[in-house]
Write a protein that holds these residues in place. Structure first.
Motif, PDB file in Angstrom:
ATOM      1  N   ASP A 296     -48.209 -17.233 -17.892  1.00  0.00           N
ATOM      2  CA  ASP A 296     -48.251 -18.050 -16.649  1.00  0.00           C
ATOM      3  C   ASP A 296     -48.897 -17.015 -15.657  1.00  0.00           C
ATOM      4  O   ASP A 296     -48.423 -15.739 -15.650  1.00  0.00           O
ATOM      5  N   GLY A 297     -49.994 -17.418 -15.023  1.00  0.00           N
ATOM      6  CA  GLY A 297     -50.569 -16.506 -13.925  1.00  0.00           C
ATOM      7  C   GLY A 297     -51.941 -15.472 -14.647  1.00  0.00           C
ATOM      8  O   GLY A 297     -52.336 -15.888 -15.537  1.00  0.00           O
ATOM      9  N   HIS A 298     -52.093 -14.570 -14.005  1.00  0.00           N
ATOM     10  CA  HIS A 298     -53.494 -13.719 -14.368  1.00  0.00           C
ATOM     11  C   HIS A 298     -53.119 -12.186 -14.799  1.00  0.00           C
ATOM     12  O   HIS A 298     -52.387 -11.509 -13.901  1.00  0.00           O
ATOM     13  N   LEU A 299     -53.876 -11.787 -15.715  1.00  0.00           N
ATOM     14  CA  LEU A 299     -53.639 -10.281 -16.218  1.00  0.00           C
ATOM     15  C   LEU A 299     -55.080 -10.050 -16.717  1.00  0.00           C
ATOM     16  O   LEU A 299     -55.834 -10.668 -17.195  1.00  0.00           O
ATOM     17  N   THR A 300     -55.471  -8.674 -16.364  1.00  0.00           N
ATOM     18  CA  THR A 300     -56.462  -8.389 -17.145  1.00  0.00           C
ATOM     19  C   THR A 300     -56.230  -7.890 -18.509  1.00  0.00           C
ATOM     20  O   THR A 300     -55.251  -7.787 -18.931  1.00  0.00           O
TER      21      THR A 300
END
Ligand code: CDP
Length: 246
Positions: A202-206
């Protein structure tokens, strides 16, 4: 309130509940708490309280749902109306169906289903108090309850999440961190081989943050795996002392 307005990590590197970035919330696991289930587990993880009852393997009814070569694994995740701040409407919804499905599929990876054709193994996961991370807590408790039921498995499955808050990768998000953080990465593994049996995001990660969070979540799983084993050992020690096992 917007996420930018809430500081989730203070200037000393402490999180809202005083934890460091690599700390788990407090976890308590008890196996064999229900008399009528074939296996059971009660688990507290931070503010989460979860009860799991396992039934089976037993004949799958009606007959047309039977699989002739293996058992069906039927996990049912249910949140009690009183488990969350805004009373939850009773019964299944999209979220609980999704969680039931991903947990069923994860458990299927470790249960030796071919040993029990034409049966079902029912795993009832009841969330009594919810405070973020309930799918991980539910799956972890299910692993203990399945072992308590004596269901043959290649391993005892275990789950833990990592995530990102205030731009930093941390272990085991709490409620505010889940609500106002940047990303949440629940992971379940079979700990003997580190095979990943559930992975959601859920969400953003590099990519770098993702690798770091995955590594951290797996480390968390290994810590929790020890607590699962201890709960099962304590359960069987008490049965031996009580004279129920020769
Ligand atoms: O619980 P988990 O983190 O696996 O799943 P989620 O869908 O990310 O939900 C995060 C948290 O939101 C839950 O653990 C509950 O504390 C809360 N929640 C709620 O307050 N009301 C709902 N109807 C569903 C979730």
């Amino acid at each position: 309130m917007k996420s930018e307005e809430i500081k989730l990590i203070d200037s000393n590197g402490k999180r809202l509940d005083g934890r460091g970035p690599l700390d788990l919330r407090k976890i308590k696991i008890e196996a064999g708490v229900l008399h009528r289930a074939d296996g059971s587990c009660y688990l507290e993880w931070g503010g989460n309280k979860i009860l799991v009852a396992v039934y089976g393997p037993r004949e799958a009814i009606p007959k047309h749902i039977q699989d002739q070569v293996k058992a069906l694994v039927n996990a049912r995740y249910n949140m009690a109306s009183f488990s969350v701040e805004d009373r939850k409407r009773p019964g299944p919804d999209r979220r609980s169906r999704e969680i039931s499905k991903v947990i069923s599929e994860a458990l299927e990876r470790v249960i030796l289903t071919e040993q029990f054709p034409r049966t079902t193994i029912d795993v009832n996961i009841e969330v009594l108090d919810a405070e973020a991370g309930t799918r991980c807590a539910g799956l972890t408790a299910a692993g203990v309850a399945l072992a308590d039921a004596g269901i043959p498995m290649t391993d005892i499955p275990v789950a833990c999440a990592a995530g990102k808050i205030d731009g930093q990768v941390v272990l085991d998000l709490g409620k505010e961190e889940d609500n106002y953080g940047d990303a949440d990465l629940p992971v379940a593994i079979a700990p003997r081989t580190d095979e990943i049996i559930l992975l959601q995001m859920d969400g953003h990660l590099t990519i770098e943050e993702f690798d770091k969070a995955l590594d951290l979540a797996i480390k968390g799983c290994h810590i929790i795996s020890k607590l699962q084993r201890k709960a099962l050992l304590d359960r069987y020690q008490s049965l031996i002392e009580g004279g129920d096992i020769e």
